[in-house]
Scaffold this motif. Structure first.
Motif, PDB file in Angstrom:
ATOM      1  N   GLY A   1     -21.361  11.670  46.360  1.00 16.31           N
ATOM      2  CA  GLY A   1     -22.806  11.884  46.396  1.00 16.31           C
ATOM      3  C   GLY A   1     -23.572  10.695  45.852  1.00 16.31           C
ATOM      4  O   GLY A   1     -24.583  10.268  46.432  1.00 16.31           O
ATOM      5  N   ALA A   2     -23.101  10.124  44.751  1.00 15.53           N
ATOM      6  CA  ALA A   2     -23.761   8.946  44.174  1.00 15.53           C
ATOM      7  C   ALA A   2     -23.671   7.760  45.125  1.00 15.53           C
ATOM      8  O   ALA A   2     -24.660   7.038  45.324  1.00 15.53           O
ATOM      9  CB  ALA A   2     -23.136   8.604  42.826  1.00 15.53           C
ATOM     10  N   ALA A   3     -22.503   7.542  45.722  1.00  8.39           N
ATOM     11  CA  ALA A   3     -22.357   6.441  46.681  1.00  8.39           C
ATOM     12  C   ALA A   3     -23.265   6.639  47.892  1.00  8.39           C
ATOM     13  O   ALA A   3     -23.849   5.686  48.415  1.00  8.39           O
ATOM     14  CB  ALA A   3     -20.900   6.316  47.122  1.00  8.39           C
ATOM     15  N   THR A   4     -23.412   7.887  48.317  1.00 10.18           N
ATOM     16  CA  THR A   4     -24.304   8.191  49.439  1.00 10.18           C
ATOM     17  C   THR A   4     -25.746   7.860  49.080  1.00 10.18           C
ATOM     18  O   THR A   4     -26.473   7.256  49.877  1.00 10.18           O
ATOM     19  CB  THR A   4     -24.171   9.679  49.822  1.00 10.18           C
ATOM     20  OG1 THR A   4     -22.808   9.935  50.175  1.00 10.18           O
ATOM     21  CG2 THR A   4     -25.084  10.044  50.979  1.00 10.18           C
ATOM     22  N   CYS A   5     -26.162   8.222  47.886  1.00  8.80           N
ATOM     23  CA  CYS A   5     -27.533   7.931  47.437  1.00  8.80           C
ATOM     24  C   CYS A   5     -27.776   6.429  47.335  1.00  8.80           C
ATOM     25  O   CYS A   5     -28.830   5.933  47.760  1.00  8.80           O
ATOM     26  CB  CYS A   5     -27.799   8.594  46.089  1.00  8.80           C
ATOM     27  SG  CYS A   5     -27.869  10.396  46.165  1.00  8.80           S
ATOM     28  N   VAL A   6     -26.802   5.696  46.800  1.00 10.36           N
ATOM     29  CA  VAL A   6     -26.943   4.240  46.687  1.00 10.36           C
ATOM     30  C   VAL A   6     -27.037   3.616  48.076  1.00 10.36           C
ATOM     31  O   VAL A   6     -27.889   2.753  48.327  1.00 10.36           O
ATOM     32  CB  VAL A   6     -25.772   3.639  45.876  1.00 10.36           C
ATOM     33  CG1 VAL A   6     -25.719   2.123  46.005  1.00 10.36           C
ATOM     34  CG2 VAL A   6     -25.881   4.053  44.414  1.00 10.36           C
ATOM     35  N   MET A   7     -26.185   4.055  48.992  1.00 12.67           N
ATOM     36  CA  MET A   7     -26.215   3.481  50.338  1.00 12.67           C
ATOM     37  C   MET A   7     -27.533   3.791  51.037  1.00 12.67           C
ATOM     38  O   MET A   7     -28.109   2.931  51.697  1.00 12.67           O
ATOM     39  CB  MET A   7     -25.039   4.000  51.171  1.00 12.67           C
ATOM     40  CG  MET A   7     -24.949   3.353  52.534  1.00 12.67           C
ATOM     41  SD  MET A   7     -24.901   1.538  52.495  1.00 12.67           S
ATOM     42  CE  MET A   7     -23.340   1.260  51.733  1.00 12.67           C
ATOM     43  N   TRP A   8     -28.050   5.008  50.876  1.00 14.13           N
ATOM     44  CA  TRP A   8     -29.338   5.341  51.474  1.00 14.13           C
ATOM     45  C   TRP A   8     -30.436   4.451  50.900  1.00 14.13           C
ATOM     46  O   TRP A   8     -31.302   3.964  51.632  1.00 14.13           O
ATOM     47  CB  TRP A   8     -29.683   6.818  51.248  1.00 14.13           C
ATOM     48  CG  TRP A   8     -31.002   7.171  51.862  1.00 14.13           C
ATOM     49  CD1 TRP A   8     -31.228   7.521  53.156  1.00 14.13           C
ATOM     50  CD2 TRP A   8     -32.277   7.167  51.217  1.00 14.13           C
ATOM     51  NE1 TRP A   8     -32.575   7.746  53.355  1.00 14.13           N
ATOM     52  CE2 TRP A   8     -33.237   7.530  52.179  1.00 14.13           C
ATOM     53  CE3 TRP A   8     -32.697   6.892  49.917  1.00 14.13           C
ATOM     54  CZ2 TRP A   8     -34.581   7.630  51.874  1.00 14.13           C
ATOM     55  CZ3 TRP A   8     -34.044   6.995  49.618  1.00 14.13           C
ATOM     56  CH2 TRP A   8     -34.967   7.362  50.593  1.00 14.13           C
TER      57      TRP A   8
END
Length: 174
Positions: free
Chosen positions: A123-130
């Motif tokens: 989830g954190a990686a997804t937020c950073v990528m977004w």
């Protein structure tokens, strides 16, 4: 006598069932519409995934949600894309966790922490990528081989880091 399902197992199955529906709802909010036939197919497959989490139906759910998003949403930087991606991350993690133990299995606190930590990292990686996509989304960059090489090296290190944390070392391996 058959053992009863535990609360943890029922929670996981509930997440498997509802998280793709949340992703469809996010698509509706981002686009103002969805594809009803696709929505019905996703709902039916989500039900099948909740009943049999170790099946390959989850892959079809993710593909169908992605097709629905691609076909209806014009704004690729909408925050609803982040919400839909997080819903799919919960779906994937819930299916994976539900498939490792039978319905009657008791989850230890360590097991719960491990799965919650894995989901939080994704989830954190997804937020950073977004956030990165949102930051550079309005700018037009020409091709840059140095940037590409740095990104590929970063991805390789991230994959190695993830691999060492998820695959145990074999004894006697060189």
């Amino acid at each position: 006598m058959k053992a009863r399902a535990t609360g943890q197992a029922l929670l996981l199955r509930g997440l498997v069932l509802t998280s793709p529906l949340v992703a469809i709802f996010c698509t509706s909010l981002a686009a103002g519409r969805t594809l009803p036939a696709l929505d019905v197919a996703v709902a039916g497959l989500a039900l099948a995934c909740a009943a049999l989490p170790d099946s390959h139906a989850g892959l079809v759910v993710v593909v169908l949600v992605g097709i629905g998003w691609w076909a209806t949403v014009d704004d690729r930087l909408t925050p609803w894309s982040l919400a839909a991606a997080l819903a799919l991350a919960v779906f994937h993690a819930s299916m994976a966790a539900a498939s490792v133990a039978p319905l009657a299995a008791k989850w230890t606190p360590a097991m719960s922490r491990r799965w919650l930590r894995r989901t939080a990292v994704v989830g954190a990686a997804t937020c950073v990528m977004w956030a990165v996509v949102a930051l550079i989304g309005d700018h037009r960059f020409s091709g840059n081989s140095l940037l590409l090489a740095a990104a590929l090296v970063g991805l390789a290190f991230a994959a190695l880091w993830a691999r060492t944390g998820s695959i145990g070392q074999r004894s006697g391996a060189h």
